[in-house]
Design an enzyme around this catalytic site. Structure first.
Site, mmCIF file in Angstrom:
data_model
loop_
_atom_site.group_PDB
_atom_site.id
_atom_site.type_symbol
_atom_site.label_atom_id
_atom_site.label_comp_id
_atom_site.label_asym_id
_atom_site.label_seq_id
_atom_site.Cartn_x
_atom_site.Cartn_y
_atom_site.Cartn_z
ATOM 1 N N SER A 25 -46.847 -6.292 -29.809
ATOM 2 C CA SER A 25 -48.424 -6.595 -29.125
ATOM 3 C C SER A 25 -49.303 -6.318 -30.561
ATOM 4 C CB SER A 25 -48.528 -5.676 -28.172
ATOM 5 O OG SER A 25 -48.430 -4.334 -28.429
ATOM 6 N N TYR A 58 -49.371 -11.091 -28.179
ATOM 7 C CA TYR A 58 -50.349 -10.802 -27.021
ATOM 8 C C TYR A 58 -51.245 -9.721 -27.350
ATOM 9 C CZ TYR A 58 -46.610 -7.410 -25.620
ATOM 10 O OH TYR A 58 -45.591 -6.625 -25.554
#
Length: 129
Positions: A25, A58
């Site tokens: 992430s 993300y």
């Protein structure tokens, strides 16, 4: 017809951490997410100004008002602390929506402090020799 436009951008934020063994992430200061309208777990594109790497991951929320930009997991190979990044999100919309849509662009100084926001990019002009 659907088209894809820039939704938001964090322009020239500085990487503060690069955590290879953390779950993949990019952790982003929660205040930055709010200002840019980026949702937690939203897909982001990251463009590394220092080395030209471009990759997708993300967003996850980091502690607010810390300036944290932590590239995690396998993506940690693509950004090191101190690297300048552009983090962008995109949205699909129909052409009628696109006529009125304005992106949110957030600009930063070298200490990851927000300097200003904009919803347009100035026209690029030819440089005189």
């Amino acid at each position: 017809m659907q088209i894809t436009l820039l939704k938001s951008k964090l322009h020239r934020v500085t990487t503060t951490h690069s955590e290879l063994d953390y779950e993949g992430s990019c952790a982003i200061d929660g205040h930055f997410l709010e200002v840019a309208g980026i949702r937690e777990y939203e897909q982001i594109q990251i463009y590394n100004v220092n080395n030209g790497n471009r990759f997708t991951t993300y967003a996850i929320r980091a502690e607010e008002n810390t300036g944290i930009i932590s590239v995690n997991g396998a993506a940690a190979h693509k950004a090191a602390p101190g690297d300048l990044l552009i983090i962008a999100t995109y949205a699909s919309m129909d052409e009628k929506e696109a006529e009125e849509f304005k992106p949110i662009m957030v600009y930063f100084d070298e200490k990851n402090q927000i300097t200003h926001t904009r919803n347009t990019i100035p026209k690029q002009m030819q440089q005189l020799a």
